[in-house]
Design an enzyme around this catalytic site. Structure first.
Site, PDB file in Angstrom:
ATOM      1  N   ASP A  78       0.704  -1.240   0.066  1.00 19.67           N
ATOM      2  CA  ASP A  78       0.129  -0.077   0.068  1.00 19.67           C
ATOM      3  C   ASP A  78       0.875   1.174  -0.062  1.00 19.67           C
ATOM      4  O   ASP A  78       0.255   2.294  -0.089  1.00 19.67           O
ATOM      5  CB  ASP A  78      -0.979  -0.006   1.394  1.00 19.67           C
ATOM      6  CG  ASP A  78      -1.843  -1.103   1.357  1.00 19.67           C
ATOM      7  OD1 ASP A  78      -2.140  -1.782   0.229  1.00 19.67           O
ATOM      8  OD2 ASP A  78      -2.694  -1.236   2.423  1.00 19.67           O
TER       9      ASP A  78
ATOM     10  N   LYS B  81       1.505   4.572  20.038  1.00 18.30           N
ATOM     11  CA  LYS B  81       0.746   5.603  20.218  1.00 18.30           C
ATOM     12  C   LYS B  81       1.188   6.586  21.642  1.00 18.30           C
ATOM     13  O   LYS B  81       0.689   6.424  22.630  1.00 18.30           O
ATOM     14  CB  LYS B  81      -0.791   5.418  20.599  1.00 18.30           C
ATOM     15  CG  LYS B  81      -1.478   4.556  19.220  1.00 18.30           C
ATOM     16  CD  LYS B  81      -2.883   4.703  19.298  1.00 18.30           C
ATOM     17  CE  LYS B  81      -3.654   4.299  17.852  1.00 18.30           C
ATOM     18  NZ  LYS B  81      -3.423   2.913  17.662  1.00 18.30           N
TER      19      LYS B  81
ATOM     20  N   ASP C 167       0.679   5.784   2.861  1.00 19.38           N
ATOM     21  CA  ASP C 167      -0.245   4.582   2.928  1.00 19.38           C
ATOM     22  C   ASP C 167      -1.470   4.885   2.233  1.00 19.38           C
ATOM     23  O   ASP C 167      -2.367   5.632   2.594  1.00 19.38           O
ATOM     24  CB  ASP C 167      -0.342   4.195   4.027  1.00 19.38           C
ATOM     25  CG  ASP C 167      -1.317   3.044   4.018  1.00 19.38           C
ATOM     26  OD1 ASP C 167      -1.863   2.672   3.143  1.00 19.38           O
ATOM     27  OD2 ASP C 167      -1.211   2.289   5.186  1.00 19.38           O
TER      28      ASP C 167
END
Lengths: 360, 433
Positions: A110, A162, A218
């Site tokens: 991707d 994160k 992406d």
């Protein structure tokens, strides 16, 4: 050299386009997505490419045969009977990847960027570690898993998922080069390379980063596909400006296939790709838009942030915006407004879609 | 054979303080003069009255300043030279019955046999001759025009219960809470000259009631003459068995109320479609472009016009534009290359730039719409058999007030834009102050 491309599953995030073609064959900037990668790999001296897929790749196989001949590269499929995650396919393709002691590339299908495979190989050989991952810098690292280096070196210390406070703004770009010894760490079962293999390699100080200097995206879903198109065209304007369209009615970076026909008084751009045999009527306006092969955009239509699928038609004075995606052979009537509409193949749209919704 | 009765017509126009629901269009044009199908709203009333044989005089009654109607009266008098048309100004709001009563001497001058009274805020095919023929056959004092509507709508109007054989009105009630009948009053009345006695009786009755309650009527706005035709006068006539209803012929007659700004879109459509069948002269094709600087393709013919449409002869339309159906284009409008206009009213001096699209909208005086922009309202309900549905279920047309500017390439959908605004970004479902 060898490479493995992680193609994976059905590409559901890029539906409705992937209802018609497998994701690697969906055109990005007028060429199948996977060709951007194959071409860059071949240029870097890769001779064997493994496509790791977890569906039956009949449609792909024909295309790949053609590309295999065209680019003089050996392309094979590695078919997973069950999804093996991002690491399992490496073990499955061991025969090809470990046939010599040279390092091999692994990449997510991707991802679109300048693919600096040459530099990666040189950098990887120079540091002598087991693996190198390409990293790209992001503005808001809190949404991603970030990579933390040891001091100012290229060696990876740890990964933070994160992060709530700033530790790094470098994220994994999904493009790697490994020594075949990595295969000793992987078994042919569902395994995540990012979550299971990389942390172990980092503990052994065997994993390095290389900064990706230019753009990265992406493009696995429509919004990012459109953003990625803009980044790609900007990059193209520096490398091969002659391939971009110019002249009256063109604004910003625009790629127009030579077989496309453009009407009078159109205004096209920025960040537009127009595919083969596309026909634009008079007074058409489009920006941040991709028109796939054989589509027709009739007079005075206005498109922004839209992907128009193969052989679709957009009527006169229609207005499409807000990341609208028309699948294959979709027909939008005159004067219709579509905001964020996602239209499945072979549908006709004759009334407004005012709010983002899916037309089955 | 009966001799032609002598007639008078009265059009009740109200005043500047009513019709607030017509904003923002009423901010720059008195509502009765707002152009629909290329003509002021009450032009259609005057035209219907003036063509009746025996029409002696048409009186416009309201509480607008006299000067408001000067130009209109001059123009319409030239169009209908045989019927005197005058404006009578109430100095205070007297209500629909009160205004009539106040000017009873003027209305009765010349001793007309019958008096038509029309509310201004309606659009209709005005079947006045048929109503008059019916009226002359019964013994009542008054005939009202009724229309059958979907029963869900009755509660918004004056509801009429009539004897199905004789058409005598048995019961009349404003905005009934429960369902009584599917017939409503259209706000069009025909009275014998005895009507003023009935109005006087209604006033006396009201005054007696007020005195009974100990209320001093001098403190009430309009004083003792303030009275509503619909409530007080018609119910008195009903109880005296002197009120009859003539019913619109379904499929032939149309009627709707013009209350909100967005109701001018269906009203425009109804009038244009009516003219398409009855008076095609009132429709028009696009004129040839007359200014060379807006077009270099002047030889390639005229713009495509889908009828019905009204296009003012001074409008300039690029030959590649596509207009209609149900479009009214006002004086000095400028329409650029590749523009699409459908189901819309463009008022005086509007400019629409290249490749723009205007649907279900009113574009106010002197407004400008940029290139590749889209101005769109929601289409009306498509229950075409019952036009009053369109009258009540108000489609949320997009309305641009006077002197609004819309930037290039933006979309304005279901918005009301007040006058003198510059809109630079797309908007929807908003009132832009």
């Amino acid at each position: 050299m060898k490479a493995l491309i992680l193609v994976g599953g059905f590409g559901t995030r890029l539906r409705p386009l992937t209802l018609t073609l497998p994701k690697p064959l969906v055109e990005f900037a007028n060429r199948p997505m996977i060709l951007h990668q194959i071409e860059a790999l071949v240029k870097a001296g890769v001779t064997d490419i493994v496509l790791a897929v977890n569906y039956r790749p009949e449609i792909m196989a024909n295309f790949m045969k053609k590309y295999s001949e065209e680019y003089k590269v050996n392309i094979t499929f590695s078919i997973e009977s069950e999804p093996l995650g991002t690491a399992g396919p490496l073990a499955l393709a061991r025969d090809v990847l470990a046939k010599d002691s040279e390092p091999f590339f692994v990449l997510n299908s991707d991802v679109i960027c300048d693919f600096p495979f040459h530099e990666m190989a040189a950098f990887h050989k120079a540091h002598g570690g087991e693996g190198t991952i390409l990293v790209t810098k992001v503005d808001d690292p809190s949404k991603y898993g970030v990579v933390v280096n040891k001091g100012t070196s290229s060696v990876i210390e740890r990964f933070v998922e994160k992060p709530t406070e700033f530790v790094s703004n470098k994220i994994n770009a999904g493009i790697y080069i490994f020594n075949p010894s990595i295969l000793n760490r992987i078994e042919p079962r569902p395994t995540s390379i990012e979550k299971e293999i990389f942390p172990a390699m980092a503990r052994d100080s065997q994993l390095h980063t290389m900064d990706l200097p230019n753009f990265w995206m992406d493009v696995g879903q429509p919004k990012d596909y459109l953003t990625g198109t803009g980044l790609y065209l900007t990059s193209l304007s520096k490398k091969e400006p002659g391939r971009l369209a110019s002249g009256p009615g063109i604004t910003g970076f625009v790629l127009i296939h030579p077989s496309a026909k453009i009407g009078q008084d159109c205004k096209i751009g920025p960040n537009v790709v127009i595919g083969p045999d596309v026909v634009l009527g008079d007074g058409v306006r489009m920006s941040k838009t991709v028109i796939l092969e054989g589509a027709q955009i009739r007079d005075h239509a206005w498109l922004q942030n839209t992907i128009v699928g193969w052989h679709s038609t957009v009527g006169r004075w229609a207005r499409l915006e807000g990341v609208s995606v028309l699948g294959d052979d979709v027909h939008v009537a005159d004067e219709v407004y579509i905001n964020g509409g996602c239209v499945l193949p072979h549908k006709s749209v004759s009334s407004n879609i005012a709010e983002p919704s899916i037309i089955m | 054979m009966a001799t032609t009765p002598s007639l008078k017509g009265v059009i009740l126009v109200g005043g500047p303080s009513v019709g607030t629901r017509f904003r923002p269009l009423s901010m720059d044009c008195p509502k009765p003069l707002f152009p629909i199908a290329g003509r002021p709203m009450i032009f259609h009333h005057v035209a219907a009255l003036a063509k009746l044989p025996g029409m002696k005089e048409i009186l416009i009654v309201g509480f607008f300043e006299n000067s408001i109607f000067d130009r209109f009266l001059t123009e319409i008098q030239m169009e209908f030279p045989n019927v005197p048309i005058r404006y009578l100004r109430e100095y205070q709001a007297l209500g629909t019955g009160g205004g009539l009563f106040h000017f009873r001497d003027q209305i009765s001058r010349g001793d007309p046999d019958q008096i038509f009274v029309l509310n201004a805020d309606i659009a209709s095919s005005f079947p006045l001759q048929a109503m008059l023929d019916f009226h002359l056959k019964h013994q009542g004092v008054s005939t009202i025009l009724g229309i059958r509507v979907d029963r869900s709508l009755v509660s918004k109007f004056g509801c009429v219960v009539a004897n199905p054989e004789t058409h005598e009105v048995l019961h009349f009630v404003e905005k009934p809470e429960s369902f009584l009948s599917d017939m409503i009053s259209c706000g069009i009345y025909l009275f014998r000259k005895e009507i003023f006695e009935v109005v006087r009786a209604a006033i006396d009755q009201r005054q007696a009631k007020l005195e009974e309650q100990g209320i001093d009527d001098s403190t009430i706005r309009g004083g003792s003459e303030r009275i509503q035709l619909e409530q007080e006068v018609l119910s008195l006539l009903t109880s005296a068995k002197k009120l009859y209803a003539y019913v619109c012929v379904p499929g032939k007659d149309f009627w709707m109320q013009i209350k909100t700004g967005s109701s001018v879109i269906p009203a425009n459509r109804l009038y244009l479609q009516h003219f398409f069948h009855t008076a095609p002269r009132k429709l028009s094709n696009a004129p040839k472009p007359s200014l060379s600087d807006i077009t270099n393709k002047a030889d390639e013919g005229v713009a495509e016009v889908i009828q019905p449409a009204y296009i003012h002869p001074t409008a300039i339309i690029h030959p590649s534009a596509r207009l209609g159906p149900n479009v009214s284009i006002g004086p000095r409008v400028l329409i650029g290359r590749g523009v699409r206009v459908r189901d819309s009213i463009l008022l005086d001096n509007v400019e629409i730039k290249n490749d723009s699209c205007i649907l279900n909208s009113v574009i106010g005086w002197d407004s400008k719409v940029g290139s590749w922009s889209r101005v769109e309202g929601a289409p009306g309900e498509s229950t075409a058999l019952n036009t009053t549905v369109k009258g009540y279920k108000i489609p949320s047309a997009t309305i641009l007030g006077k002197d609004v500017t819309i930037a290039d390439e933006i979309a304005i959908r279901n918005c009301i834009v007040l006058p003198h605004k510059d809109i630079k970004a797309s908007q929807h479902n908003e009132i832009l102050m």
